[in-house]
Design an enzyme around this catalytic site. Structure first.
Site, PDB file in Angstrom:
ATOM      1  N   ASP A   1       0.995  -1.047  -0.187  1.00  0.00           N
ATOM      2  CA  ASP A   1       0.090  -0.081  -0.187  1.00  0.00           C
ATOM      3  C   ASP A   1       0.525   0.871   0.095  1.00  0.00           C
ATOM      4  OD1 ASP A   1      -2.874   0.058   0.927  1.00  0.00           O
ATOM      5  OD2 ASP A   1      -2.459   2.400   1.177  1.00  0.00           O
TER       6      ASP A   1
ATOM      7  N   VAL B   1       2.021   1.789  -7.037  1.00  0.00           N
ATOM      8  CA  VAL B   1       1.650   1.351  -7.973  1.00  0.00           C
ATOM      9  C   VAL B   1       1.590   2.090  -9.311  1.00  0.00           C
ATOM     10  CG1 VAL B   1       0.041   0.082  -7.035  1.00  0.00           C
ATOM     11  CG2 VAL B   1      -0.741   2.137  -8.166  1.00  0.00           C
TER      12      VAL B   1
ATOM     13  N   ASN C   1      -5.268  -4.582  -6.956  1.00  0.00           N
ATOM     14  CA  ASN C   1      -6.335  -4.099  -6.431  1.00  0.00           C
ATOM     15  C   ASN C   1      -6.662  -2.250  -6.010  1.00  0.00           C
ATOM     16  OD1 ASN C   1      -8.804  -4.698  -4.483  1.00  0.00           O
ATOM     17  ND2 ASN C   1      -6.898  -3.311  -2.656  1.00  0.00           N
TER      18      ASN C   1
ATOM     19  N   TYR D   1     -14.600   7.573 -12.509  1.00  0.00           N
ATOM     20  CA  TYR D   1     -14.271   6.256 -12.076  1.00  0.00           C
ATOM     21  C   TYR D   1     -14.902   5.331 -13.437  1.00  0.00           C
ATOM     22  CZ  TYR D   1     -14.233   2.391  -8.773  1.00  0.00           C
ATOM     23  OH  TYR D   1     -14.358   1.247  -8.315  1.00  0.00           O
TER      24      TYR D   1
ATOM     25  N   THR E   1     -16.540   0.276   2.084  1.00  0.00           N
ATOM     26  CA  THR E   1     -15.708   1.110   1.632  1.00  0.00           C
ATOM     27  C   THR E   1     -15.534   2.205   2.295  1.00  0.00           C
ATOM     28  OG1 THR E   1     -14.983   0.862  -0.340  1.00  0.00           O
ATOM     29  CG2 THR E   1     -14.454  -1.633   0.630  1.00  0.00           C
TER      30      THR E   1
END
Length: 270
Positions: A33, A55, A82, A147, A182
């Protein structure tokens, strides 16, 4: 499950739940992360290796995979891409900075991770890459244009890559979750008459996918058929259904105060 599995964006949410589920099944899991403190805390709680990874950086992602294999004492069997962020609101109000960061993480991050993993897996003719996309990649919603675009790209990229390497021993799959409880949906309402998934629901689907590789999995499963049927409906009926579920307003009429913490986190620079 005696596999070496690396998961990005795993300090919280779906990534963390997936790490917990796979660790419970006996896999050797390494989590990554960009939030160093959060990933260290999550790793300590799970008893796994936790590493910092950006990432969007080839050097950082490569170092993450190298360190994951070193910590696990073996080659990477599964990479779960993810990591992702979800800015919401009217498309005309979306900043250029949000657009670039969303595409950098959600799209380029997935592409980069996939390419780096293929470089390790193709020579030995085995491995599995799982890209966490979203139903937002096939169902488009007002207030979610950025998104939607990013996850549609992930769906297309994953399928094209899967077809390219299908005969070379490496599986490539996409997971398409619906609304999940989440931080991504902070301050928003659920579609009328529908219950949000929990991160554990997505984790269970990912674990099942590793056990039996398939091209694409929708979570919950029942929505997969509904999506296919819905695509055949006339535009007028699709829009009427969207209004009935409240999908035309969910990402436009939201509570900005409830999203302050999440928005600040996704807009912070590495």
């Amino acid at each position: 499950m005696s596999k070496v599995i690396a998961i990005t964006g795993a300090a919280r949410g779906i990534g963390l739940a997936t790490a917990r589920a796979l660790t419970g099944k006996g896999a050797t899991v390494v989590i990554g992360d960009i939030d160093e403190a959060a990933v260290e805390e999550a790793a300590a709680a799970l008893g796994v290796t936790g590493l910092t990874v950006d990432v969007t950086s080839r050097a950082s992602f490569t170092a993450f995979l190298d360190a994951a294999e070193a910590a696990a004492g073996g080659p990477l069997d599964v990479l779960i891409n993810n990591a992702g962020i979800m800015p919401i609101g009217p498309v005309a109000d979306e900043s250029d900075a949000d657009a670039r960061r969303c595409l950098d993480i959600n799209v380029h991050g997935v592409m980069l991770g996939t390419k780096l993993a293929l470089g390790r897996m193709l020579p030995r003719g085995s491995g599995h890459i799982i890209n966490v996309a979203s139903l937002a990649g096939v169902l488009f919603t007002p207030g979610l244009a950025l998104y939607n675009a990013s996850k549609a790209a992930v769906v297309g990229f994953t399928e094209a890559t899967r077809l390219e390497v299908a005969d070379r021993g490496v599986h490539v799959s996409a997971v398409l979750p619906t609304f999940t409880n989440t931080d991504l949906v902070a301050g928003t309402a659920s579609p009328k008459g529908q219950k949000n998934c929990e991160p554990e629901d997505i984790a269970a689907a990912v674990a099942a996918l590793i056990g039996r590789p398939r091209p694409q999995v929708v979570v919950p499963k029942k929505l997969g058929a509904q999506v296919k049927i819905g695509a055949l409906l006339p535009e007028r009926l699709r829009r009427a259904t969207s209004r009935r579920l409240g999908l035309d307003k969910i990402f436009l009429d939201y509570d900005p105060d409830a999203r302050k913490s999440y928005d600040a986190r996704i807009r912070s620079t590495p």
